[in-house]
Design an enzyme around this catalytic site. Structure first.
Site, PDB file in Angstrom:
ATOM      1  N   HIS A   1      10.840  30.828   9.560  1.00  0.00           N
ATOM      2  CA  HIS A   1      11.668  29.999   8.668  1.00  0.00           C
ATOM      3  C   HIS A   1      11.315  29.973   7.782  1.00  0.00           C
ATOM      4  O   HIS A   1      10.496  29.830   6.972  1.00  0.00           O
ATOM      5  CB  HIS A   1      11.201  28.711   9.504  1.00  0.00           C
ATOM      6  CG  HIS A   1      11.910  27.177   8.816  1.00  0.00           C
ATOM      7  ND1 HIS A   1      12.960  26.826   9.441  1.00  0.00           N
ATOM      8  CD2 HIS A   1      11.157  26.137   8.175  1.00  0.00           C
ATOM      9  CE1 HIS A   1      13.516  26.238   8.654  1.00  0.00           C
ATOM     10  NE2 HIS A   1      12.735  25.804   7.877  1.00  0.00           N
TER      11      HIS A   1
ATOM     12  N   GLN B   1      13.985  27.921  -2.369  1.00  0.00           N
ATOM     13  CA  GLN B   1      12.834  27.584  -2.479  1.00  0.00           C
ATOM     14  C   GLN B   1      11.513  27.838  -3.165  1.00  0.00           C
ATOM     15  O   GLN B   1      10.725  27.447  -4.057  1.00  0.00           O
ATOM     16  CB  GLN B   1      12.124  26.218  -1.326  1.00  0.00           C
ATOM     17  CG  GLN B   1      13.459  25.838  -0.951  1.00  0.00           C
ATOM     18  CD  GLN B   1      13.028  24.839   0.154  1.00  0.00           C
ATOM     19  OE1 GLN B   1      12.486  24.581   0.440  1.00  0.00           O
ATOM     20  NE2 GLN B   1      13.784  23.921   0.504  1.00  0.00           N
TER      21      GLN B   1
ATOM     22  N   ARG C   1      12.054  15.888  -2.560  1.00  0.00           N
ATOM     23  CA  ARG C   1      12.633  16.496  -1.835  1.00  0.00           C
ATOM     24  C   ARG C   1      14.044  16.076  -3.330  1.00  0.00           C
ATOM     25  O   ARG C   1      15.041  16.867  -3.231  1.00  0.00           O
ATOM     26  CB  ARG C   1      13.002  16.198  -1.041  1.00  0.00           C
ATOM     27  CG  ARG C   1      14.465  16.373   0.258  1.00  0.00           C
ATOM     28  CD  ARG C   1      14.950  15.721   0.949  1.00  0.00           C
ATOM     29  NE  ARG C   1      15.213  14.820   0.461  1.00  0.00           N
ATOM     30  CZ  ARG C   1      16.398  13.857   1.965  1.00  0.00           C
ATOM     31  NH1 ARG C   1      16.780  14.257   3.179  1.00  0.00           N
ATOM     32  NH2 ARG C   1      16.702  12.630   2.014  1.00  0.00           N
TER      33      ARG C   1
ATOM     34  N   TYR D   1      21.461  26.680   4.646  1.00  0.00           N
ATOM     35  CA  TYR D   1      21.758  25.889   4.123  1.00  0.00           C
ATOM     36  C   TYR D   1      22.300  25.690   2.683  1.00  0.00           C
ATOM     37  O   TYR D   1      23.405  24.620   2.733  1.00  0.00           O
ATOM     38  CB  TYR D   1      20.923  24.610   4.196  1.00  0.00           C
ATOM     39  CG  TYR D   1      20.145  24.290   3.627  1.00  0.00           C
ATOM     40  CD1 TYR D   1      19.959  23.680   2.181  1.00  0.00           C
ATOM     41  CD2 TYR D   1      18.602  24.419   3.955  1.00  0.00           C
ATOM     42  CE1 TYR D   1      19.538  23.181   1.901  1.00  0.00           C
ATOM     43  CE2 TYR D   1      17.719  24.298   3.552  1.00  0.00           C
ATOM     44  CZ  TYR D   1      17.420  23.497   1.988  1.00  0.00           C
ATOM     45  OH  TYR D   1      16.151  23.242   1.480  1.00  0.00           O
TER      46      TYR D   1
ATOM     47  N   HIS E   1      21.368  21.712  11.568  1.00  0.00           N
ATOM     48  CA  HIS E   1      20.442  21.186  10.322  1.00  0.00           C
ATOM     49  C   HIS E   1      18.646  20.272  11.242  1.00  0.00           C
ATOM     50  O   HIS E   1      18.034  20.567  11.039  1.00  0.00           O
ATOM     51  CB  HIS E   1      20.365  20.493   9.272  1.00  0.00           C
ATOM     52  CG  HIS E   1      19.115  20.302   8.343  1.00  0.00           C
ATOM     53  ND1 HIS E   1      18.748  19.061   8.658  1.00  0.00           N
ATOM     54  CD2 HIS E   1      18.885  20.984   7.050  1.00  0.00           C
ATOM     55  CE1 HIS E   1      17.330  18.709   6.911  1.00  0.00           C
ATOM     56  NE2 HIS E   1      18.174  20.198   6.087  1.00  0.00           N
TER      57      HIS E   1
ATOM     58  N   ARG F   1      18.983  14.052  12.287  1.00  0.00           N
ATOM     59  CA  ARG F   1      19.712  12.926  11.666  1.00  0.00           C
ATOM     60  C   ARG F   1      20.649  13.667  10.108  1.00  0.00           C
ATOM     61  O   ARG F   1      21.115  12.974   9.892  1.00  0.00           O
ATOM     62  CB  ARG F   1      17.954  12.947  10.182  1.00  0.00           C
ATOM     63  CG  ARG F   1      17.692  13.307   9.700  1.00  0.00           C
ATOM     64  CD  ARG F   1      16.052  13.760   8.693  1.00  0.00           C
ATOM     65  NE  ARG F   1      15.429  14.019   8.419  1.00  0.00           N
ATOM     66  CZ  ARG F   1      15.571  15.079   7.621  1.00  0.00           C
ATOM     67  NH1 ARG F   1      16.171  15.096   6.470  1.00  0.00           N
ATOM     68  NH2 ARG F   1      14.556  16.217   7.405  1.00  0.00           N
TER      69      ARG F   1
ATOM     70  N   HIS G   1      15.466  21.999  12.594  1.00  0.00           N
ATOM     71  CA  HIS G   1      14.053  21.045  11.744  1.00  0.00           C
ATOM     72  C   HIS G   1      14.105  19.789  13.241  1.00  0.00           C
ATOM     73  O   HIS G   1      15.086  19.373  13.629  1.00  0.00           O
ATOM     74  CB  HIS G   1      14.670  19.841  10.343  1.00  0.00           C
ATOM     75  CG  HIS G   1      14.746  20.841   9.971  1.00  0.00           C
ATOM     76  ND1 HIS G   1      15.329  21.129   8.340  1.00  0.00           N
ATOM     77  CD2 HIS G   1      13.671  22.189   8.950  1.00  0.00           C
ATOM     78  CE1 HIS G   1      15.365  22.163   7.874  1.00  0.00           C
ATOM     79  NE2 HIS G   1      13.701  22.680   7.916  1.00  0.00           N
TER      80      HIS G   1
ATOM     81  N   HIS H   1       9.000  22.053  12.753  1.00  0.00           N
ATOM     82  CA  HIS H   1       7.542  21.015  12.300  1.00  0.00           C
ATOM     83  C   HIS H   1       7.967  20.362  13.485  1.00  0.00           C
ATOM     84  O   HIS H   1       8.952  19.964  13.947  1.00  0.00           O
ATOM     85  CB  HIS H   1       8.428  20.543  11.045  1.00  0.00           C
ATOM     86  CG  HIS H   1       8.887  21.113   9.681  1.00  0.00           C
ATOM     87  ND1 HIS H   1       7.677  22.214   9.332  1.00  0.00           N
ATOM     88  CD2 HIS H   1       9.990  21.583   9.287  1.00  0.00           C
ATOM     89  CE1 HIS H   1       8.049  22.215   7.934  1.00  0.00           C
ATOM     90  NE2 HIS H   1       9.336  21.850   7.708  1.00  0.00           N
TER      91      HIS H   1
ATOM     92  N   ASP I   1       9.576  28.820   5.334  1.00  0.00           N
ATOM     93  CA  ASP I   1      10.068  27.257   4.746  1.00  0.00           C
ATOM     94  C   ASP I   1       9.963  27.464   3.576  1.00  0.00           C
ATOM     95  O   ASP I   1      11.226  27.561   3.053  1.00  0.00           O
ATOM     96  CB  ASP I   1       8.199  26.116   5.653  1.00  0.00           C
ATOM     97  CG  ASP I   1       9.673  24.926   5.501  1.00  0.00           C
ATOM     98  OD1 ASP I   1      10.750  25.313   5.469  1.00  0.00           O
ATOM     99  OD2 ASP I   1       8.464  23.841   5.365  1.00  0.00           O
TER     100      ASP I   1
END
Ligand code: ZN
Length: 452
Positions: free
Chosen positions: A53, A58, A80, A119, A206, A209, A231, A268, A319
């Site tokens: 992952h 990032q 975030r 993404y 993703h 949610r 996730h 996660h 991650d």
């Protein structure tokens, strides 16, 4: 044809000494135990795990999010917001330079491949690039440069929350309808066409949610035999949101409503109740654990002891890429269990030490999650191999499992001497073959970004 010779090797059925391994193309063609030294000589040869992952971009945020914000309680959610502001500056060229650098670091840390949970699709403001898969092509170009095995997981991101609200301003570079996403997947497939044959294209709805029930089914159907990553349950707030809208916790809902099996990797698993831990362990899916990021973001602690006792599979992901360090991921995972339970060596078994269990499980789970026929050293498997130096103060004189305990608990990734990804020899003497050029490109990119 290449021949490696190792003083010790961790084979599929355990440790062996004086091992000659023949590589043919991208695979292991022969293994001879008790062989005379020959070919390229290494100390301790291990199956190299896949990093299951990553969000490559990032990596360039590392170090930028450690100040207190205006909110008195800094959290995942304030982090975030910073991440969204940061990514709005990134160009395709930036993403390629950052991805190449982080992939190089992964190879030097002992990972053979990365599953990139991708993404960041569109331009600033959410305007699609002329090539819908422009950013995917940049990740692929980075893999071409680094040679790291790539499992690309384009992400379907539809909504800003479980209620189906539209994407927020920080999220509009991610969004696609299912139809747009199907086109993006075609573009991603084209972008991977020139990469080596161990390259994999999977799919990543993703999270519960961010995708609808239909969107989840659609994404799962696009590549029916390829890895599917999502996730799952990182934060208490997302568990509460799903409970409010679907009447079930994320793991409960997914296990009841999707055909979760060995294709799946759930990222996660920090927010699970005991019955969810049991259900996931029995599914055959891989739990995608990201111990350094989960520590950095204050997510919580995965119940590894109970999950492992029930035969659950897991692997390691980096991650947020705040730090690329395979040994440290494994150590952090184990120490989290010790701190919570006030225990020691709880993941060890009667016949395998803690380091052995951690490393073997991560190698097998990582390969499964990445869709690679690897994870053990055996004839016919992809030659995903990592070698550790057998000399030096922390390693000298160790044999077998103790070697891995010394590497994980006393040492670090500086012990890595060589790395092969599907037979590609990427790292020698601890350095990637293009270390200087890739580092220069990354440094120029982040210098520009930090001045903005
Ligand atoms: Zn993630």
């Amino acid at each position: 044809m290449t021949i490696l010779w190792a003083e010790q090797a961790l084979l599929a059925d355990g440790w062996a000494k004086n091992v000659a391994i023949t590589l043919q193309g991208d695979k292991i063609a022969n293994i001879a135990v008790g062989a005379a030294p020959q070919g390229q000589r290494v100390g301790v040869l291990l199956p190299a795990p896949s990093n299951l992952h990553s969000h490559a971009f990032q990596r360039a945020m590392a170090g930028l999010t450690e100040r207190r914000g205006p909110n008195p309680r800094d959290s995942f959610w304030t982090w975030r917001q910073l991440m969204y502001r940061f990514l709005d500056r990134l160009t395709p060229e930036d993403v390629q330079a950052i991805a190449a650098f982080v992939q190089m670091e992964m190879a030097e840390a002992g990972y053979a491949a990365v599953a990139e949970f991708h993404y960041l699709h569109h331009g600033p403001g959410g305007t699609p690039y002329a090539n819908l898969a422009e950013m995917a092509a940049r990740v692929a170009a980075a893999a071409e440069q680094t040679g790291l095995g790539l499992t690309l997981l384009p992400v379907l991101y539809e909504f800003g929350g479980c209620d189906g609200r539209s994407l927020g301003p920080g999220q509009n570079r991610f969004g696609n309808t299912p139809d747009e996403f199907a086109l993006l997947m075609q573009g991603a497939e084209a972008a991977l066409a020139t990469l080596p044959t161990d390259t994999v294209l999977g799919v990543a709805p993703h999270s519960l949610r961010a995708v609808s029930v239909d969107g989840l089914g659609f994404a799962a159907s696009l590549r029916p035999n390829a890895p599917i990553h999502m996730h799952l349950a990182e934060q208490v707030a997302e568990v509460d949101e799903l409970l409010a809208h679907r009447g079930a916790r994320p793991t409960e809902w997914l296990l009841a409503n999707a055909q979760v099996d060995a294709r799946w990797c759930l990222i996660h698993c920090t927010q699970m109740e005991p019955h969810e831990t049991s259900g996931l362990a029995a599914s055959g899916a891989v739990a995608g654990l990201c111990p350094i990021t989960e520590s950095s973001l204050g997510d919580g602690i995965f119940d590894g002891v109970s999950y492992a006792a029930q035969g659950g599979r897991w692997g390691i992901g980096s991650d947020s890429n705040i730090r690329i360090a395979l040994s440290e991921e494994l150590r952090t995972l184990d120490y989290s269990q010790r701190l919570r339970d006030r225990s020691r060596a709880a993941l060890a078994s009667a016949d395998k030490s803690t380091g052995r269990v951690l490393f073997e499980t991560a190698a097998r789970g990582g390969a499964q999650a990445a869709g690679r026929d690897a994870g053990v050293i055996a004839v016919g498997k992809l030659a995903d191999l990592v070698a550790l130096n057998s000399t030096g103060p922390d390693m000298a004189g160790h044999q077998g499992d103790t070697t891995l305990d010394a590497y994980i608990f006393a040492g670090d990734d500086r012990m890595v001497s060589d790395l092969w990804s599907a037979g590609r020899h990427l790292v020698t003497g601890g350095r990637h073959h293009a270390h200087d050029a890739i580092t220069a490109g990354y440094t120029a990119t982040v210098t520009k970004l930090r001045a903005l």
